[in-house]
Design an enzyme around this catalytic site. Structure first.
Site, short mmCIF file in Angstrom:
data_model
loop_
_atom_site.label_atom_id
_atom_site.label_comp_id
_atom_site.label_asym_id
_atom_site.label_seq_id
_atom_site.Cartn_x
_atom_site.Cartn_y
_atom_site.Cartn_z
N ARG A 167 0.80 -1.23 0.00
CA ARG A 167 0.00 0.00 0.00
C ARG A 167 0.83 1.27 0.00
O ARG A 167 0.41 2.29 0.52
CB ARG A 167 -0.96 0.02 1.20
CG ARG A 167 -1.96 -1.12 1.20
CD ARG A 167 -2.91 -1.04 0.01
NE ARG A 167 -3.94 -2.06 0.09
CZ ARG A 167 -3.90 -3.24 -0.53
NH1 ARG A 167 -2.86 -3.56 -1.29
NH2 ARG A 167 -4.90 -4.10 -0.41
N SER A 216 -11.41 -0.57 1.43
CA SER A 216 -10.87 -0.91 2.75
C SER A 216 -10.40 0.36 3.46
O SER A 216 -9.71 1.19 2.87
CB SER A 216 -9.70 -1.88 2.62
OG SER A 216 -10.15 -3.11 2.08
N GLU A 298 -5.74 3.20 5.26
CA GLU A 298 -5.53 2.95 3.84
C GLU A 298 -6.18 4.06 3.02
O GLU A 298 -5.68 4.44 1.97
CB GLU A 298 -6.11 1.59 3.44
CG GLU A 298 -5.79 1.19 2.01
CD GLU A 298 -6.09 -0.27 1.75
OE1 GLU A 298 -6.52 -0.57 0.62
OE2 GLU A 298 -5.87 -1.11 2.63
#
Length: 323
Positions: A167, A216, A298
């Site tokens: 990420r 998410s 995130e």
């Protein structure tokens, strides 16, 4: 030069509200929103722009909370001039091409980028966040990206130079990705499409795909995405530690942690950005207290908060369906 004095072929808007441009439907105005016609238009604009002016590249807003006070910046949003997909020995996709569309077009040509099918957003954001699922990541397939820097210069950057990790990437601040080039294994087109249909069915069964969300909310503490395999461990998945802290379905004003999947922050009823972010921070605090785990966002949160906003109390629920 100030934005309003720069000749452009695209669209330049002052004091543009961003709430309609994010999937969560929240956010105050940007000082400027520039939607360039093509790469040359983007390059010329950035070259002429006062270097003191902040530039914020924005995709389709699928992974973003813009705070209620808005952004003191020029927001760059790529559109139709940046969504082409070309397939030969490699696959080249414009930064504005939707991940799902790239996966489908690749499958049509018998090329496997199926992991992109269920990832919300566009290719530029997928590269920046090294998006992934089912054990596959952008880093596994990316060859290089083309990007325009803050001075309007064009660069072709090898994937290795981006230092892609879970990420994250090392793309310099303010640099705007315009396209990406991928390798993709060959496969049977019908089998690839069948795999994607199966992935979609699993996603729709477990995620709030019909709600206003940004995908998410928190990164998995384990440091990798779900594999989708039968032996996949959920012990250090974000949804599991949120569930264990009793926060499935928790609400704060119009913001809610989805009862269907507790790692999805949703705009359940006219939430403000302040309510969404406050609920996320409350989840982080309670998971830290319960499990000693510090969840990392995130979803990107940008812009200015409105000061001294009164927030409602957290409401906990029980009896929600399990993921």
């Amino acid at each position: 030069m100030t934005p309003d004095l720069i000749p452009v072929r695209g669209t330049l808007s002052a004091n543009k509200s961003l709430d309609t441009l994010t999937w969560l439907r929240v956010g105050g105005p940007a000082d400027w929103l520039f939607q360039p016609a093509d790469e040359a238009d983007l390059s010329g604009f950035l070259a002429a722009l006062d270097p003191e002016v902040v530039v914020f590249p924005m995709g389709v807003g699928s992974n973003l909370i813009v705070r209620d006070g808005g952004l003191r910046a020029v927001v760059i949003r790529l559109g139709r001039g940046f969504n082409a997909i070309a397939i030969d020995e490699t696959i080249t996709a414009g930064a504005a091409a939707l991940d799902a569309h790239v996966a489908r077009k690749a499958a049509d040509a018998g090329r496997d980028l199926t992991f992109l099918r269920t990832i919300p957003g566009s290719i530029g954001g997928a590269v920046r966040m090294n998006a992934g699922c089912y054990g596959s990541y952008v880093a596994d397939n990316l060859i290089d990206v083309t990007a325009i820097d803050r001075q309007g210069q064009r660069h072709v950057i090898p994937a290795a130079d981006l230092k892609l990790a879970y990420r994250q990437s090392d793309l310099p601040e303010g640099m705007v990705i315009t396209q990406a080039r991928f390798n993709a294994a060959r496969g049977d087109a019908s089998a690839l499409h069948a795999r994607m249909e199966d992935q979609l069915a699993k996603r729709d069964a477990t995620q709030p795909t019909k709600e206003r969300s940004a995908g998410s909310t928190f990164r998995n503490p384990a440091g990798f995405s779900s594999t989708g395999l039968a032996d996949d461990s959920h012990e250090l998945k974000a949804w599991k530690v949120i569930e264990d802290a009793g926060l499935r379905g928790a609400r704060l004003g119009g913001a809610q942690m989805s009862p269907k999947h507790p790692n999805f922050l949703i705009n359940a009823k006219d939430a403000t950005a302040a309510e969404l972010e406050a609920l996320g921070e409350e989840v982080r605090k309670r998971v830290l207290q319960a499990r000693g785990i510090s969840l990392q966002w995130e979803i990107r949160r940008v812009g200015e908060a409105v000061p001294d906003v009164a927030l409602p109390q957290l409401e906990l629920t029980s009896g929600a369906a399990k993921t």
